[in-house]
Scaffold this active site. Structure first.
Site, mmCIF file in Angstrom:
data_model
loop_
_atom_site.group_PDB
_atom_site.id
_atom_site.type_symbol
_atom_site.label_atom_id
_atom_site.label_comp_id
_atom_site.label_asym_id
_atom_site.label_seq_id
_atom_site.Cartn_x
_atom_site.Cartn_y
_atom_site.Cartn_z
ATOM 1 N N GLU A 147 -22.234 16.728 -43.669
ATOM 2 C CA GLU A 147 -21.975 17.992 -42.994
ATOM 3 C C GLU A 147 -23.312 18.708 -42.991
ATOM 4 O O GLU A 147 -23.775 19.175 -44.029
ATOM 5 C CB GLU A 147 -20.925 18.802 -43.752
ATOM 6 C CG GLU A 147 -20.514 20.028 -42.974
ATOM 7 C CD GLU A 147 -19.718 21.031 -43.790
ATOM 8 O OE1 GLU A 147 -18.859 21.698 -43.220
ATOM 9 O OE2 GLU A 147 -19.961 21.168 -44.999
ATOM 10 N N ASP A 175 -20.923 17.333 -48.433
ATOM 11 C CA ASP A 175 -20.579 18.700 -48.075
ATOM 12 C C ASP A 175 -21.804 19.605 -47.940
ATOM 13 O O ASP A 175 -22.701 19.575 -48.796
ATOM 14 C CB ASP A 175 -19.673 19.248 -49.193
ATOM 15 C CG ASP A 175 -19.098 20.601 -48.888
ATOM 16 O OD1 ASP A 175 -18.321 20.699 -47.927
ATOM 17 O OD2 ASP A 175 -19.438 21.573 -49.598
ATOM 18 N N ASP A 235 6.142 18.064 -56.854
ATOM 19 C CA ASP A 235 5.728 19.369 -57.394
ATOM 20 C C ASP A 235 5.194 20.263 -56.266
ATOM 21 O O ASP A 235 4.666 21.341 -56.524
ATOM 22 C CB ASP A 235 4.691 19.209 -58.512
ATOM 23 C CG ASP A 235 3.402 18.574 -58.023
ATOM 24 O OD1 ASP A 235 3.340 18.194 -56.828
ATOM 25 O OD2 ASP A 235 2.455 18.461 -58.823
ATOM 26 N N ASP A 275 3.274 14.217 -51.103
ATOM 27 C CA ASP A 275 3.555 14.573 -52.496
ATOM 28 C C ASP A 275 4.461 13.512 -53.127
ATOM 29 O O ASP A 275 5.618 13.387 -52.751
ATOM 30 C CB ASP A 275 4.238 15.952 -52.498
ATOM 31 C CG ASP A 275 4.619 16.392 -53.899
ATOM 32 O OD1 ASP A 275 4.095 15.807 -54.871
ATOM 33 O OD2 ASP A 275 5.441 17.331 -54.016
ATOM 34 N N HIS A 333 -10.618 19.856 -41.835
ATOM 35 C CA HIS A 333 -9.913 20.834 -42.652
ATOM 36 C C HIS A 333 -10.492 22.249 -42.538
ATOM 37 O O HIS A 333 -9.983 23.170 -43.163
ATOM 38 C CB HIS A 333 -9.941 20.382 -44.114
ATOM 39 C CG HIS A 333 -11.344 20.373 -44.642
ATOM 40 N ND1 HIS A 333 -12.285 19.465 -44.187
ATOM 41 C CD2 HIS A 333 -11.985 21.162 -45.541
ATOM 42 C CE1 HIS A 333 -13.437 19.698 -44.792
ATOM 43 N NE2 HIS A 333 -13.280 20.722 -45.621
ATOM 44 N N ASP A 334 -11.581 22.407 -41.774
ATOM 45 C CA ASP A 334 -12.170 23.736 -41.575
ATOM 46 C C ASP A 334 -11.940 24.264 -40.159
ATOM 47 O O ASP A 334 -12.337 25.374 -39.836
ATOM 48 C CB ASP A 334 -13.694 23.692 -41.791
ATOM 49 C CG ASP A 334 -14.076 23.363 -43.226
ATOM 50 O OD1 ASP A 334 -13.311 23.724 -44.142
ATOM 51 O OD2 ASP A 334 -15.137 22.745 -43.419
ATOM 52 N N ASN A 338 5.375 13.256 -56.405
ATOM 53 C CA ASN A 338 6.194 13.625 -57.571
ATOM 54 C C ASN A 338 6.919 14.959 -57.396
ATOM 55 O O ASN A 338 7.370 15.563 -58.365
ATOM 56 C CB ASN A 338 5.337 13.642 -58.839
ATOM 57 C CG ASN A 338 4.216 14.678 -58.742
ATOM 58 O OD1 ASN A 338 3.976 15.231 -57.674
ATOM 59 N ND2 ASN A 338 3.556 14.950 -59.846
ATOM 60 N N ASP A 346 -15.712 12.787 -51.166
ATOM 61 C CA ASP A 346 -16.444 13.971 -50.738
ATOM 62 C C ASP A 346 -17.391 14.396 -51.861
ATOM 63 O O ASP A 346 -16.985 14.476 -53.022
ATOM 64 C CB ASP A 346 -15.418 15.087 -50.477
ATOM 65 C CG ASP A 346 -15.830 16.026 -49.369
ATOM 66 O OD1 ASP A 346 -16.973 16.508 -49.411
ATOM 67 O OD2 ASP A 346 -15.003 16.287 -48.471
ATOM 68 N N ASP A 375 -0.847 14.350 -53.478
ATOM 69 C CA ASP A 375 -1.580 13.761 -54.599
ATOM 70 C C ASP A 375 -2.091 12.363 -54.269
ATOM 71 O O ASP A 375 -1.825 11.840 -53.184
ATOM 72 C CB ASP A 375 -0.686 13.744 -55.851
ATOM 73 C CG ASP A 375 0.723 13.295 -55.503
ATOM 74 O OD1 ASP A 375 0.856 12.215 -54.910
ATOM 75 O OD2 ASP A 375 1.679 14.054 -55.786
HETATM 76 C C1 GLC Z 1 -17.798 22.811 -46.361
HETATM 77 C C2 GLC Z 1 -16.355 22.397 -46.515
HETATM 78 C C3 GLC Z 1 -15.523 23.633 -46.649
HETATM 79 C C4 GLC Z 1 -15.969 24.368 -47.889
HETATM 80 C C5 GLC Z 1 -17.461 24.651 -47.864
HETATM 81 C C6 GLC Z 1 -17.952 25.030 -49.229
HETATM 82 O O1 GLC Z 1 -18.026 23.532 -45.204
HETATM 83 O O2 GLC Z 1 -15.975 21.582 -45.445
HETATM 84 O O3 GLC Z 1 -14.153 23.361 -46.700
HETATM 85 O O4 GLC Z 1 -15.287 25.589 -47.993
HETATM 86 O O5 GLC Z 1 -18.213 23.519 -47.494
HETATM 87 O O6 GLC Z 1 -17.941 23.934 -50.078
HETATM 88 CA CA CA Z 2 2.335 16.110 -56.338
#
Ligand code: GLC
Ligand code: CA
Length: 560
Positions: free
Chosen positions: A255, A198, A25, A21, A328-329, A23, A98, A29
């Site tokens: 993906e 995605d 908040d 981050d 991230h999943d 700034n 992405d 970012d």
């Molecule tokens: C993919 C992303 C996930 C998102 C899903 C819907 O699986 O990695 O984070 O929630 O698609 O876009």
């Molecule tokens: Ca920020």
């Protein structure tokens, strides 16, 4: 084997909201990413995959895009993005963005038009269906739980494979497809080097929209059989490539759940739709095929190893793979792959992280490191459902409650697999909020940040960070570079259930990778020339290089 830049790359995934981050908040970012380029460059990575930063109501943290052409103000401005692209060039770092193409946000102006006026031309950008007697059009269950249908008006419903705030785009409509291609070309012209794409295997639906035999108490059935990798999807994917990134040497990683190995060639072969795809067979080793929260599966290291080699051997026949432990999943890898009590012993954490790293990093494919993986970040204990942010976790929690499960129990069920485990702020230092922000962080910081943080690991002689750096150097600039990148792969030591081991070979040069996933010691007959890397400081050179003793959670890479 054709040589290409993206086969030689080491990629690093950034979840911008949680990275840094700039700034104060409380939200990571784009400027924060630019500020950390020296860190990334020093680690040795040369491709960044940045998760969505587009304008969004953030119901699914940016995977609900309201405008594909603008940056969400919480992440900064288009100038910030241009600056990041400029500066990353100075560090020889390429950027992938992405692409969320299966759905938009319900706040996208197309959807706003479509929902407010049934006669709008934008109506057909989405999937609306009519139905009689207050019945939903089909009994398909969305990926996040509940029906895929949400009421629009009267007897009309729109479809969403994910949350109801993420209406699916209608790929059957050529106008919609043109709009998508235009947008992708806009990003290519800006100078990005490729895309992570995605949920792409969801874009084609079974056009007869059949009802399915229900597979659970809610009367619904998972939508996988009717909306995942459906017949005819190839026409869309081929066109997508031709009209956009096919015209340049871009890196595309899709993906793409639901693609059987027999069909891999279409996806990643010489003329495939993508450079590589993420295979979920081993990342989801603990889930049943329906991916549901309630159907966790028993598995062993032997199963994991079979899944990995199955994947590797299928991919090597036709193309290239993407290697990863986390994203991230997914939960943090140490928590997922080590189930017994050893995973909570602090003195072991370096070994657990480094044995995993060695195992996946030297497989055949392009490795991806997810932010924080390189310092061994762990799942985060959340004490109530309110502390969570993730829409999928909340959906699943509610479903659990609806089926009569008590809140404490439901919390336990969602804990291990919640996507928020990997979304907590990056741990930069032992300062307040792990040095991520001086403001109030948008999501809880993992309380273990005082010990586990970048600063500590940079300053310590023997840390997971340093070990990742060594692995990256080995792959990018050592004499073993070619064999690690382009060498053939063969599994070895198949009879040792807790050991994952393989050889990589190219033009007479060979390395052996051996990783011990247990707390036991093994004596293994093995001929080799020398040890290239080990996660123990003193690798033993036993018995004139004819045998090795592999200690608990030891990882070694040997020259053959
Ligand atoms: C993919 C992303 C996930 C998102 C899903 C819907 O699986 O990695 O984070 O929630 O698609 O876009
Ligand atoms: Ca920020």
């Amino acid at each position: 084997m054709n040589k290409t830049w993206w086969k030689e790359a080491v990629a690093y995934q950034i979840y911008p909201k949680s990275f840094y981050d700039s700034n104060n908040d409380g939200i990571g970012d784009i400027k924060g990413i630019t500020m950390k380029l020296p860190y990334l460059s020093d680690l040795g990575v040369d491709v960044l995959w940045i998760c969505p930063f587009y304008k969004s109501p953030m119901k699914d943290n940016g995977y609900d895009v309201a405008d594909y052409y603008s940056i969400d103000p919480m992440f900064g401005t288009m100038e910030d993005m241009d600056e990041l692209l400029e500066k990353s060039k100075e560090y020889n770092i390429k950027v992938l963005v992405d692409l969320v193409l299966n759905h938009s946000s319900s706040e996208h102006e197309w959807f706003q038009e479509a929902i407010s006026d049934p006669n709008s031309p934008y109506r057909d950008y989405y999937i609306f269906k009519n139905s009689e007697n207050e019945q939903i059009p089909t009994n398909w269950r969305s990926n996040f739980g509940g029906s895929v249908w949400e009421k629009a008006e009267d007897n009309n419903y729109y479809m969403h494979a994910f949350d109801k705030s993420q209406p699916d785009l209608n790929w059957e409509n050529p106008k919609l497809r043109q709009e998508i291609y235009h947008m992708i070309n806009y990003w290519l012209d800006k100078g990005i080097s490729g895309f992570r794409i995605d949920a792409i295997t969801f874009i084609k639906k079974n056009q007869t929209y059949p009802c399915l035999p229900s597979d659970w108490e809610d009367g619904l059935a998972g939508l996988q059989t009717v909306s995942l990798n459906q017949k005819g999807i190839g026409t869309f994917l081929k066109e997508l490539k031709e009209k956009t990134y096919g015209r340049m040497d871009a890196m595309t990683v899709a993906e793409a759940p639901g693609v059987p190995y027999e069909q891999l060639e279409e996806y990643i072969g010489d003329d495939g739709y993508f450079s590589m795809i993420f295979d979920f067979s081993y990342a989801d080793i603990d889930l049943n095929a329906d991916g549901n929260w309630h159907s966790h599966k028993e598995w062993s290291i032997k199963d994991l190893k079979e899944a990995i080699f199955n994947s590797q051997l299928s991919i090597k026949k036709v193309g290239w793979g993407a290697l990863y432990l986390e994203n991230h999943d997914q939960p943090r890898s140490i928590d997922k792959y080590f189930k017994d009590k050893d995973c909570n012993k602090k003195e072991l954490s370096f070994y657990l992280g480094s044995v995993l790293a060695t195992m996946y990093f030297l497989l055949r494919g392009t490795p991806f490191i997810y932010q924080g993986e390189e310092i061994g970040m762990r799942n985060c204990p959340f004490s109530s459902i309110e502390e969570y942010d993730d829409v999928a976790t909340k959906d699943q929690f509610e479903r659990a409650i609806c089926t009569g499960i008590k809140p404490e129990e439901a919390l336990k069920i969602v804990y291990g697999r919640s996507r928020d485990n990997s979304r907590t702020p990056m741990q930069w230092s032992d300062e307040k909020n792990a040095g991520f922000t001086h403001g109030e962080p948008w999501l809880k910081v993992n309380p273990n940040y005082k010990e586990t943080n970048v600063k500590n690991q940079i300053n310590s002689e023997n840390s997971l960070y340093k070990y990742y750096k060594k692995l990256i150097q080995l792959r990018k600039s050592s004499v073993y570079k070619d064999v690690i990148i382009y060498g053939d792969i063969k599994p070895i030591l198949k009879d040792y259930d807790n050991i994952i081991a393989y050889t990589r070979e190219l033009n007479g040069s060979a390395i052996i990778v051996i990783t011990n996933f247990s707390g036991e010691e093994y004596k293994i007959p093995m001929e080799y020339k020398e040890c290239i890397i080990s996660n123990y400081i003193n690798f033993d050179n036993h018995e004139f290089n004819k045998e090795i003793i592999l200690r608990p959670y030891e990882a070694v890479v040997l020259a053959k």
